[in-house]
Design a protein around this motif. Structure first.
Motif, mmCIF file in Angstrom:
data_model
loop_
_atom_site.group_PDB
_atom_site.id
_atom_site.type_symbol
_atom_site.label_atom_id
_atom_site.label_comp_id
_atom_site.label_asym_id
_atom_site.label_seq_id
_atom_site.Cartn_x
_atom_site.Cartn_y
_atom_site.Cartn_z
ATOM 1 N N LEU A 28 0.880 -1.344 -0.105
ATOM 2 C CA LEU A 28 -0.061 0.006 -0.141
ATOM 3 C C LEU A 28 0.814 1.242 0.100
ATOM 4 O O LEU A 28 0.526 2.273 -0.575
ATOM 5 C CB LEU A 28 -1.100 -0.070 1.310
ATOM 6 N N TRP A 29 1.918 1.277 0.723
ATOM 7 C CA TRP A 29 2.890 2.436 0.665
ATOM 8 C C TRP A 29 3.315 2.544 -0.540
ATOM 9 O O TRP A 29 3.343 3.693 -1.208
ATOM 10 C CB TRP A 29 3.799 2.102 1.672
ATOM 11 N N SER A 30 3.870 1.659 -1.237
ATOM 12 C CA SER A 30 4.171 1.675 -2.549
ATOM 13 C C SER A 30 3.130 2.307 -3.752
ATOM 14 O O SER A 30 3.500 3.334 -4.528
ATOM 15 C CB SER A 30 5.002 0.423 -3.201
ATOM 16 N N ALA A 31 1.855 1.755 -3.701
ATOM 17 C CA ALA A 31 0.870 2.292 -4.239
ATOM 18 C C ALA A 31 0.595 3.636 -3.874
ATOM 19 O O ALA A 31 0.345 4.385 -5.023
ATOM 20 C CB ALA A 31 -0.131 1.430 -4.127
ATOM 21 N N ALA A 32 0.691 4.069 -2.785
ATOM 22 C CA ALA A 32 0.356 5.673 -2.393
ATOM 23 C C ALA A 32 1.559 6.414 -2.984
ATOM 24 O O ALA A 32 1.415 7.609 -3.427
ATOM 25 C CB ALA A 32 0.364 5.663 -0.863
ATOM 26 N N THR A 33 2.664 5.962 -3.001
ATOM 27 C CA THR A 33 3.841 6.878 -3.290
ATOM 28 C C THR A 33 4.293 6.823 -4.900
ATOM 29 O O THR A 33 4.842 7.454 -5.345
ATOM 30 C CB THR A 33 5.023 6.447 -2.366
ATOM 31 N N GLY A 34 4.013 5.717 -5.640
ATOM 32 C CA GLY A 34 4.033 5.461 -6.801
ATOM 33 C C GLY A 34 5.544 4.870 -7.096
ATOM 34 O O GLY A 34 6.166 4.737 -8.251
ATOM 35 N N CYS A 35 6.261 4.461 -6.011
ATOM 36 C CA CYS A 35 7.761 3.872 -6.108
ATOM 37 C C CYS A 35 7.749 2.659 -5.524
ATOM 38 O O CYS A 35 6.967 2.114 -4.459
ATOM 39 C CB CYS A 35 8.455 4.722 -5.054
ATOM 40 N N ALA A 38 8.726 0.931 -1.539
ATOM 41 C CA ALA A 38 8.873 2.271 -1.005
ATOM 42 C C ALA A 38 8.560 2.353 0.701
ATOM 43 O O ALA A 38 9.027 2.946 1.289
ATOM 44 C CB ALA A 38 7.836 3.191 -1.433
ATOM 45 N N ARG A 39 8.129 1.151 1.180
ATOM 46 C CA ARG A 39 7.504 1.324 2.743
ATOM 47 C C ARG A 39 8.804 1.289 3.248
ATOM 48 O O ARG A 39 9.894 0.440 3.460
ATOM 49 C CB ARG A 39 6.857 0.115 2.751
ATOM 50 N N PRO A 40 9.014 2.267 4.396
ATOM 51 C CA PRO A 40 10.309 2.305 5.300
ATOM 52 C C PRO A 40 10.346 0.880 6.123
ATOM 53 O O PRO A 40 9.349 0.359 6.598
ATOM 54 C CB PRO A 40 9.672 3.388 6.355
ATOM 55 N N GLY A 41 11.389 0.286 6.215
ATOM 56 C CA GLY A 41 11.558 -1.009 6.611
ATOM 57 C C GLY A 41 11.617 -2.109 5.600
ATOM 58 O O GLY A 41 12.222 -3.014 5.619
ATOM 59 N N ASN A 42 11.040 -1.882 4.197
ATOM 60 C CA ASN A 42 11.553 -2.787 3.346
ATOM 61 C C ASN A 42 13.030 -2.795 2.820
ATOM 62 O O ASN A 42 13.873 -1.618 2.848
ATOM 63 C CB ASN A 42 10.841 -2.313 1.967
ATOM 64 N N ARG A 43 13.680 -3.900 2.862
ATOM 65 C CA ARG A 43 15.128 -3.649 2.572
ATOM 66 C C ARG A 43 15.724 -4.205 1.222
ATOM 67 O O ARG A 43 16.909 -4.331 1.050
ATOM 68 C CB ARG A 43 15.661 -4.735 3.718
ATOM 69 N N PHE A 44 14.544 -3.794 0.362
ATOM 70 C CA PHE A 44 15.327 -4.058 -0.994
ATOM 71 C C PHE A 44 16.226 -3.119 -1.390
ATOM 72 O O PHE A 44 17.308 -3.556 -2.013
ATOM 73 C CB PHE A 44 14.205 -3.897 -2.070
ATOM 74 N N HIS A 59 17.360 5.717 -2.631
ATOM 75 C CA HIS A 59 15.842 6.199 -1.986
ATOM 76 C C HIS A 59 15.048 5.623 -2.932
ATOM 77 O O HIS A 59 15.147 5.709 -4.259
ATOM 78 C CB HIS A 59 15.715 7.457 -1.544
ATOM 79 N N PRO A 60 13.948 5.063 -2.484
ATOM 80 C CA PRO A 60 12.824 4.702 -3.483
ATOM 81 C C PRO A 60 12.414 5.580 -4.413
ATOM 82 O O PRO A 60 12.242 5.246 -5.643
ATOM 83 C CB PRO A 60 11.659 4.311 -2.697
ATOM 84 N N GLY A 61 12.286 7.023 -4.118
ATOM 85 C CA GLY A 61 12.299 8.105 -4.892
ATOM 86 C C GLY A 61 13.270 8.171 -6.265
ATOM 87 O O GLY A 61 12.986 9.090 -7.242
ATOM 88 N N GLU A 62 14.368 7.665 -5.903
ATOM 89 C CA GLU A 62 15.256 7.614 -7.138
ATOM 90 C C GLU A 62 15.499 6.340 -7.858
ATOM 91 O O GLU A 62 16.259 6.282 -8.544
ATOM 92 C CB GLU A 62 16.825 7.689 -6.360
ATOM 93 N N GLN A 63 14.411 5.688 -7.804
ATOM 94 C CA GLN A 63 14.345 4.272 -8.770
ATOM 95 C C GLN A 63 14.650 4.505 -10.305
ATOM 96 O O GLN A 63 15.109 3.538 -10.668
ATOM 97 C CB GLN A 63 12.888 3.773 -8.485
ATOM 98 N N GLY A 64 14.323 5.526 -10.779
ATOM 99 C CA GLY A 64 14.616 5.875 -12.124
ATOM 100 C C GLY A 64 15.988 5.710 -12.506
ATOM 101 O O GLY A 64 16.657 5.539 -13.628
ATOM 102 N N GLU A 65 17.002 5.871 -11.394
ATOM 103 C CA GLU A 65 18.350 5.888 -11.717
ATOM 104 C C GLU A 65 18.838 4.231 -12.264
ATOM 105 O O GLU A 65 19.752 4.027 -12.786
ATOM 106 C CB GLU A 65 19.401 6.288 -10.561
#
Length: 174
Positions: A28-35, A38-44, A59-65
């Motif tokens: 749900l956190w990823s869906a809400a942020t679009g990343c 993205a959930r804090p605590g996810n260790r990907f 950071h998840p917001g840098e995923q495009g890199e």
């Protein structure tokens, strides 16, 4: 977060990637942020860095890199849920078919599914283990990684990083 239920997020994908990482489904956190992841605590993201795929922890917001490093992300099932165990076997089986089509279209060298249970169900391989798989998917080599969710207490950040590092070593070996 409830408003994010059943949302989807776009794939991070391009032709000819070295590795296409496949999450189970967006939280749900990823869906809400679009990343992705993205959930804090996810260790990907820490595991990706510890495994040697990125020069620093993103950071998840840098995923495009990731695309610039030959890496991408998609999901077995597109719809978001609070927990992966909310998905049905039918959704995972259908998701594996959709994934096969993406792999045939985009032709990554490796496909890394992050979640052995989702892999076992979606690909009808009930005895699959972590690591390289004997079959190919649309010409790509297959690898199964542990689920990096914070809910997966069986793996520490260190052991997740080591598992990602094994994949990284395999991708650079040929």
């Amino acid at each position: 977060m409830a408003a994010a239920a059943d949302r989807t997020i776009p794939d991070l994908i391009a032709p000819g990637l070295d590795v296409l990482f496949v999450g189970i489904n967006p939280g749900l956190w990823s869906a809400a942020t679009g990343c992705h992841f993205a959930r804090p605590g996810n260790r990907f993201w820490p595991a990706l860095h510890r495994g040697g795929f990125t020069p620093r922890q993103l950071h998840p917001g840098e995923q495009g890199e990731l695309l610039g490093w030959g890496l991408g992300i998609t999901n077995m099932v597109a719809r978001a849920s609070a927990r992966a165990d909310e998905l049905t076997a039918e959704e995972l089986l259908a998701g594996a078919d959709i994934l096969a089509g993406k792999v045939e279209r985009y032709r990554p060298r490796w496909v890394a599914v992050v979640g052995v249970t989702a892999y076992r169900i979606g690909f009808a391989r009930p005895k699959a283990t972590f690591g390289p798989q004997p079959e190919l998917l649309g010409g790509a080599r297959l690898w199964v990684l542990p689920n990096p969710s914070g809910l997966n207490a069986h793996f520490t950040p260190e052991t997740l990083g080591a598992a990602f590092g094994e994949l990284r070593a395999a991708t650079t070996a040929g």
